[in-house]
Design a protein around this motif. Structure first.
Motif, PDB file in Angstrom:
ATOM      1  N   ALA A  69       0.834  -1.201   0.000  1.00 42.83           N
ATOM      2  CA  ALA A  69       0.000   0.000   0.000  1.00 42.83           C
ATOM      3  C   ALA A  69       0.868   1.251   0.000  1.00 42.83           C
ATOM      4  CB  ALA A  69      -0.911   0.007   1.220  1.00 42.83           C
ATOM      5  N   TYR A  70       2.125   1.099  -0.451  1.00 36.62           N
ATOM      6  CA  TYR A  70       3.080   2.206  -0.377  1.00 36.62           C
ATOM      7  C   TYR A  70       3.128   3.049  -1.643  1.00 36.62           C
ATOM      8  CZ  TYR A  70       4.850  -0.972   3.208  1.00 36.62           C
ATOM      9  OH  TYR A  70       4.962  -1.810   4.273  1.00 36.62           O
ATOM     10  N   GLU A  71       2.704   2.490  -2.762  1.00 35.00           N
ATOM     11  CA  GLU A  71       3.052   3.113  -4.033  1.00 35.00           C
ATOM     12  C   GLU A  71       1.937   3.916  -4.677  1.00 35.00           C
ATOM     13  OE1 GLU A  71       6.607   1.534  -6.258  1.00 35.00           O
ATOM     14  OE2 GLU A  71       5.377  -0.254  -6.075  1.00 35.00           O
ATOM     15  N   GLY A  72       1.252   4.772  -3.885  1.00 33.10           N
ATOM     16  CA  GLY A  72       0.366   5.745  -4.495  1.00 33.10           C
ATOM     17  C   GLY A  72       1.177   6.609  -5.450  1.00 33.10           C
ATOM     18  N   ASN A  73       2.371   6.982  -5.004  1.00 31.68           N
ATOM     19  CA  ASN A  73       3.376   7.592  -5.863  1.00 31.68           C
ATOM     20  C   ASN A  73       4.537   6.607  -5.936  1.00 31.68           C
ATOM     21  OD1 ASN A  73       2.054  10.136  -6.232  1.00 31.68           O
ATOM     22  ND2 ASN A  73       2.618  10.636  -4.127  1.00 31.68           N
ATOM     23  N   PRO A  74       4.881   6.144  -7.129  1.00 33.97           N
ATOM     24  CA  PRO A  74       5.925   5.120  -7.247  1.00 33.97           C
ATOM     25  C   PRO A  74       7.260   5.590  -6.684  1.00 33.97           C
ATOM     26  CG  PRO A  74       4.696   5.320  -9.291  1.00 33.97           C
ATOM     27  CD  PRO A  74       4.266   6.469  -8.420  1.00 33.97           C
ATOM     28  N   PHE A  75       8.065   4.636  -6.271  1.00 29.08           N
ATOM     29  CA  PHE A  75       9.380   4.937  -5.725  1.00 29.08           C
ATOM     30  C   PHE A  75      10.413   5.056  -6.836  1.00 29.08           C
ATOM     31  CE2 PHE A  75       7.249   2.876  -2.129  1.00 29.08           C
ATOM     32  CZ  PHE A  75       7.494   3.810  -1.137  1.00 29.08           C
ATOM     33  N   ASP A  76      11.346   5.972  -6.649  1.00 30.96           N
ATOM     34  CA  ASP A  76      12.487   6.076  -7.556  1.00 30.96           C
ATOM     35  C   ASP A  76      13.501   4.971  -7.267  1.00 30.96           C
ATOM     36  OD1 ASP A  76      11.689   8.615  -8.808  1.00 30.96           O
ATOM     37  OD2 ASP A  76      12.072   9.448  -6.825  1.00 30.96           O
ATOM     38  N   PHE A  77      13.513   4.514  -6.007  1.00 30.47           N
ATOM     39  CA  PHE A  77      14.486   3.498  -5.620  1.00 30.47           C
ATOM     40  C   PHE A  77      13.900   2.651  -4.502  1.00 30.47           C
ATOM     41  CE2 PHE A  77      18.923   2.660  -3.643  1.00 30.47           C
ATOM     42  CZ  PHE A  77      19.087   1.521  -4.417  1.00 30.47           C
ATOM     43  N   ILE A  78      13.915   1.331  -4.701  1.00 31.60           N
ATOM     44  CA  ILE A  78      13.510   0.366  -3.678  1.00 31.60           C
ATOM     45  C   ILE A  78      14.751  -0.444  -3.311  1.00 31.60           C
ATOM     46  CG2 ILE A  78      12.090  -1.661  -3.162  1.00 31.60           C
ATOM     47  CD1 ILE A  78      10.026  -0.566  -5.170  1.00 31.60           C
ATOM     48  N   HIS A  79      15.086  -0.434  -2.038  1.00 30.11           N
ATOM     49  CA  HIS A  79      16.307  -1.089  -1.571  1.00 30.11           C
ATOM     50  C   HIS A  79      15.958  -2.146  -0.539  1.00 30.11           C
ATOM     51  CE1 HIS A  79      19.685  -1.462   1.351  1.00 30.11           C
ATOM     52  NE2 HIS A  79      20.411  -1.502   0.250  1.00 30.11           N
ATOM     53  N   ALA A  80      16.640  -3.287  -0.626  1.00 31.61           N
ATOM     54  CA  ALA A  80      16.455  -4.351   0.369  1.00 31.61           C
ATOM     55  C   ALA A  80      17.791  -5.051   0.568  1.00 31.61           C
ATOM     56  CB  ALA A  80      15.402  -5.346  -0.099  1.00 31.61           C
ATOM     57  N   ARG A  81      18.082  -5.376   1.819  1.00 28.37           N
ATOM     58  CA  ARG A  81      19.361  -6.008   2.136  1.00 28.37           C
ATOM     59  C   ARG A  81      19.172  -6.982   3.280  1.00 28.37           C
ATOM     60  NH1 ARG A  81      24.011  -1.987   4.075  1.00 28.37           N
ATOM     61  NH2 ARG A  81      22.653  -1.955   5.900  1.00 28.37           N
ATOM     62  N   TYR A  82      19.839  -8.131   3.189  1.00 28.34           N
ATOM     63  CA  TYR A  82      19.803  -9.142   4.253  1.00 28.34           C
ATOM     64  C   TYR A  82      18.379  -9.629   4.549  1.00 28.34           C
ATOM     65  CZ  TYR A  82      24.446  -7.117   5.263  1.00 28.34           C
ATOM     66  OH  TYR A  82      25.727  -6.630   5.186  1.00 28.34           O
ATOM     67  N   LEU A  83      17.614  -9.970   3.506  1.00 31.48           N
ATOM     68  CA  LEU A  83      16.277 -10.508   3.734  1.00 31.48           C
ATOM     69  C   LEU A  83      16.254 -12.038   3.739  1.00 31.48           C
ATOM     70  CD1 LEU A  83      13.928  -8.155   1.679  1.00 31.48           C
ATOM     71  CD2 LEU A  83      14.601  -8.018   4.084  1.00 31.48           C
ATOM     72  N   ALA A  84      17.413 -12.674   3.556  1.00 26.12           N
ATOM     73  CA  ALA A  84      17.481 -14.129   3.674  1.00 26.12           C
ATOM     74  C   ALA A  84      16.947 -14.547   5.043  1.00 26.12           C
ATOM     75  CB  ALA A  84      18.914 -14.614   3.502  1.00 26.12           C
ATOM     76  N   VAL A  85      16.208 -15.632   5.084  1.00 31.83           N
ATOM     77  CA  VAL A  85      15.529 -16.207   6.256  1.00 31.83           C
ATOM     78  C   VAL A  85      14.481 -15.259   6.842  1.00 31.83           C
ATOM     79  CG1 VAL A  85      17.537 -17.638   6.807  1.00 31.83           C
ATOM     80  CG2 VAL A  85      17.180 -15.543   8.091  1.00 31.83           C
ATOM     81  N   SER A  86      14.084 -14.232   6.077  1.00 26.07           N
ATOM     82  CA  SER A  86      13.063 -13.298   6.540  1.00 26.07           C
ATOM     83  C   SER A  86      11.815 -13.312   5.669  1.00 26.07           C
ATOM     84  CB  SER A  86      13.615 -11.864   6.547  1.00 26.07           C
ATOM     85  OG  SER A  86      14.783 -11.763   7.322  1.00 26.07           O
ATOM     86  N   ILE A  87      11.951 -13.752   4.420  1.00 32.30           N
ATOM     87  CA  ILE A  87      10.882 -13.667   3.436  1.00 32.30           C
ATOM     88  C   ILE A  87      10.522 -15.071   2.968  1.00 32.30           C
ATOM     89  CG2 ILE A  87      10.220 -12.742   1.170  1.00 32.30           C
ATOM     90  CD1 ILE A  87      10.560 -10.600   3.285  1.00 32.30           C
ATOM     91  N   ARG A  88       9.224 -15.318   2.855  1.00 35.37           N
ATOM     92  CA  ARG A  88       8.760 -16.623   2.370  1.00 35.37           C
ATOM     93  C   ARG A  88       8.610 -16.650   0.846  1.00 35.37           C
ATOM     94  NH1 ARG A  88       6.127 -16.507   7.551  1.00 35.37           N
ATOM     95  NH2 ARG A  88       6.418 -18.490   8.662  1.00 35.37           N
ATOM     96  N   ASP A  89       8.180 -15.529   0.256  1.00 35.50           N
ATOM     97  CA  ASP A  89       7.885 -15.520  -1.183  1.00 35.50           C
ATOM     98  C   ASP A  89       8.524 -14.298  -1.836  1.00 35.50           C
ATOM     99  OD1 ASP A  89       6.825 -15.717  -3.736  1.00 35.50           O
ATOM    100  OD2 ASP A  89       4.809 -16.253  -3.049  1.00 35.50           O
ATOM    101  N   PHE A  90       9.791 -14.423  -2.196  1.00 37.81           N
ATOM    102  CA  PHE A  90      10.487 -13.325  -2.860  1.00 37.81           C
ATOM    103  C   PHE A  90       9.853 -12.961  -4.201  1.00 37.81           C
ATOM    104  CE2 PHE A  90      13.884 -13.995   0.191  1.00 37.81           C
ATOM    105  CZ  PHE A  90      14.539 -12.767   0.251  1.00 37.81           C
TER     106      PHE A  90
END
Length: 330
Positions: free
Chosen positions: A155-176
């Protein structure tokens, strides 16, 4: 030591590492009361942390994340931030982002990346999102932190992001793949992540307590449904989601100071320090909740891993990937 790619192609550079010899309802009062009540309830649930086996875990969406959120863990996360800066030669990101206006950091942790990015780009609105509200309250005016589950419907992208960053999500996410496919076209997306399983180029890790640690702990995360090896899969996930201009860099992170190369030795020292802080944190919830281990058995496993991690004749390492790309506008 990196493996780089251009124009979506990866170039291998997997030379063996030399081992060093041991030397709108504002007028509706009833709505306002209801909203205040709901907000108070939500705030309370967010701060109702789980206390378990001597560690503290997030309260919002309890159980969605299996690592602690206490001060010891926050110190470890900041240590990993420094490790990554050293690995990338003090760069916060590698994507060719130009004049970003709206940026989000997924799984922001202590918020350190978001804060440093906001300082570097004062014109940008920077959002850090995490399950835990453990970020500092006094920050730059162009930074804000949200408590949310990034695997929920976006629900974040009413205005799209110029940059989406993610780091160290191993063992944190079920469905990449599902997460990545939700990103709207236009901006750059960069993920920095591990292949979670340690390895060695000379076989010295085989049969050690250190190898057993990763086998036991990561199989518990996998039993719980988490992705443990996102790094080498990121390129395919990006392309399957329709990304273009996909660029991949693969880095080696040694565990310990056994490499002869000065840069790798420095990286290895930081990696070992981070690992020693992580053995207990990474194993407790996963093994006690999903394999029915006792705390005492977990601590023994962590102790064996820590001891092996300090042996100079065990040359363990991880592969770390930085992948970025764009979804086309059309």
């Amino acid at each position: 030591m990196a493996e780089t790619s251009t124009k979506g192609q990866t170039t291998n550079n997997n030379a063996p590492i030399t081992v060093e010899v041991d030397t709108s309802y504002e007028n509706d009062s009833s709505y306002g009361d209801e909203l205040s009540s709901y907000t108070a309830s939500l705030t309370s649930s967010v701060l109702e942390y789980r206390q378990e086996n001597g560690r503290r875990y997030h309260g919002f969406r309890d159980g969605a994340y299996l690592l602690p959120n206490d001060e010891t863990e926050n110190d470890r996360l900041d240590m990993l931030h420094e490790l990554c800066l050293r690995l990338l030669h003090r760069k916060l990101y590698l994507a060719p982002v130009k004049n970003p206006q709206r940026v989000i950091d997924l799984g922001t942790g202590t918020g350190i990346w978001a804060i440093e990015f906001a300082d570097l780009h004062p014109q940008a609105e920077v959002i850090g999102c995490d399950l835990s509200p453990t970020q500092p309250s006094l920050v730059l005016p162009n930074v804000k932190f949200l408590v949310d589950d990034i695997e929920s419907e976006w629900a974040y992208e009413g205005n799209p992001f110029d940059f989406i960053h993610a780091r160290y999500l191993a063992v944190s996410i079920r469905d990449f793949p599902k997460l990545i496919k939700q990103f709207k076209p236009g901006g750059w997306v960069e993920f920095q992540d591990y292949d979670g399983y340690a390895t060695s180029q000379d076989g010295s890790l085989n049969g050690t307590g250190l190898q057993r640690y990763y086998d036991e702990v990561l199989s518990a995360f996998e039993k719980a449904g988490y992705e443990t090896r996102p790094g080498p899969k990121l390129e395919r996930w990006f392309k399957d989601a329709g990304f273009v201009n996909v660029h991949v860099e693969k880095f080696v992170i040694p565990h310990g100071i056994w490499p002869k190369d000065k840069h790798l030795k420095d990286i290895g020292a930081w990696a070992q320090a981070g690992a020693e802080a992580a053995y207990e944190a990474g194993a407790l919830a996963a093994l006690t909740r999903y394999k029915n281990w006792t705390k005492e058995k977990v601590m023994l496993l962590a102790s064996d891993a820590r001891a092996d991690g300090r042996k100079r004749n065990i040359h363990s390492l991880f592969y770390f990937y930085v992948v970025y790309g764009q979804r086309p506008e059309n």
